[in-house]
Design a protein around this motif. Sequence first.
Motif, PDB file in Angstrom:
ATOM      1  N   GLY A 148      -1.135  -3.112  -4.411  1.00 23.41           N
ATOM      2  CA  GLY A 148      -0.714  -2.439  -5.650  1.00 23.41           C
ATOM      3  C   GLY A 148       0.649  -1.765  -5.562  1.00 23.41           C
ATOM      4  O   GLY A 148       1.359  -1.651  -6.562  1.00 23.41           O
ATOM      5  N   ALA A 149       1.036  -1.336  -4.361  1.00 19.27           N
ATOM      6  CA  ALA A 149       2.312  -0.636  -4.224  1.00 19.27           C
ATOM      7  C   ALA A 149       3.492  -1.593  -4.064  1.00 19.27           C
ATOM      8  O   ALA A 149       4.636  -1.160  -4.163  1.00 19.27           O
ATOM      9  N   LYS A 152       4.469  -5.649  -7.532  1.00 22.04           N
ATOM     10  CA  LYS A 152       5.470  -5.650  -8.612  1.00 22.04           C
ATOM     11  C   LYS A 152       6.875  -5.902  -8.078  1.00 22.04           C
ATOM     12  O   LYS A 152       7.656  -6.608  -8.707  1.00 22.04           O
ATOM     13  N   ASN A 178       9.204  -0.770 -11.723  1.00 24.68           N
ATOM     14  CA  ASN A 178      10.157  -1.635 -11.007  1.00 24.68           C
ATOM     15  C   ASN A 178      11.113  -2.287 -11.987  1.00 24.68           C
ATOM     16  O   ASN A 178      10.691  -3.059 -12.843  1.00 24.68           O
ATOM     17  N   ASP A 261       9.996  -0.922  -3.256  1.00 28.39           N
ATOM     18  CA  ASP A 261       8.583  -0.533  -3.270  1.00 28.39           C
ATOM     19  C   ASP A 261       8.155   0.061  -1.940  1.00 28.39           C
ATOM     20  O   ASP A 261       7.472   1.086  -1.884  1.00 28.39           O
TER      21      ASP A 261
HETATM   22 MG    MG Z   1       4.863   0.413  -8.042  1.00 26.51          MG
END
Ligand code: MG
Length: 317
Positions: A148-149, A152, A178, A261
């Motif tokens: 999840g981190a 994107k 992002n 990220d």
């Molecule tokens: Mg993020």
Amino acid sequence: MSEHSVWSYSAVLMGSPILLKLFSHDEALASRVFSLIKQYEDLFTVNRANSQVMDINHAAGRHPVIVSRPVYELIKCAKAASQLPGSAFNLAIGPLVKLWRIGFKGDSVPDADEIAARLCITRPQDVILDDAATSVFLAQPGMEIDLGAIAKGFIADRVRDYLHQQGISDGLINLGGNVQTLGSPQGGWIIGVKKPFAAGDALVGSIEVVNKSVVTSGTYERYFEQDGKLWHHILDPRSGYPLNNELDSVTVISTDSLDGDIWTTLLFGLGVEKGCALLRQRQDIEAIFVSKNREITLSSRRQFHFTPLDASYRLTD
Ligand code: MG
Ligand code: ADP
Ligand code: MG
């Protein structure tokens, strides 16, 4: 129509509003970009029953799972970031994310015993990779990978590459947190840095960038309140609780959004002082720290120009 007319295209994907900006009216290109994003979302998501990452998670403690090249490469990169000394980033944080349910229905502070139990099944070294087979094996039952981190960021970079391939020299993709930019229309892209916990689109400042990614991670993005405290969605893999320091948000300016990220999470874990010290060794990564006490700290100003927009915030030097 001037040659600088911007065309905006929007969609909702990965649980976020997505915005694409182009300098040509090209619905077909926009829909190809959105389906590319959706294809990657389908591989990486852990918010649905099925995806390649869920296949790995379902097989935890039992057997390796062969995955496609992009999934394998992203997991390999995430494992490396997780194993940096003192890293706050952890790709195996899934069991804790599921326990906290932050931003989902029924979120509340879990029992300390339960947190401690889950910490034992979040060790990055228990994510076993096989380059030749492109397989991933989670060595402990109950382990779960959570991308999840970084999903994107990876996807924002693929959109940039795709637009380049299509001959697009100027454009912007915003995946919610992002932003990846191509080119420099009228000198550069202006990207806002959100004011933490403010209503609407209030900004503490804006930056101007050329061919850069801008990623922001903030405690204000997803959280709940309990016992007079705020519990947000960026967890400290060492304690199992949300990262608790002087920061409200970190914005990272880099070439690749994937780096942005990883670095937002690493810097969140380090805080302003240690974060700035580490960035002195990295010419390619820059950060804007927004602190709870309303200070804004820039790690440097090589790749962007910062314009303060809120007088209640003080720019440190
Ligand atoms: Mg993020
Ligand atoms: P956003 O979801 O707003 O883009 P981030 O990019 O910071 O925010 O990602 C937060 C998500 O990453 C969480 O919702 C969770 O799925 C996962 N996560 C939380 N803590 C960590 C961590 N320490 N390391 C890696 N992933 C994390
Ligand atoms: Mg992040």
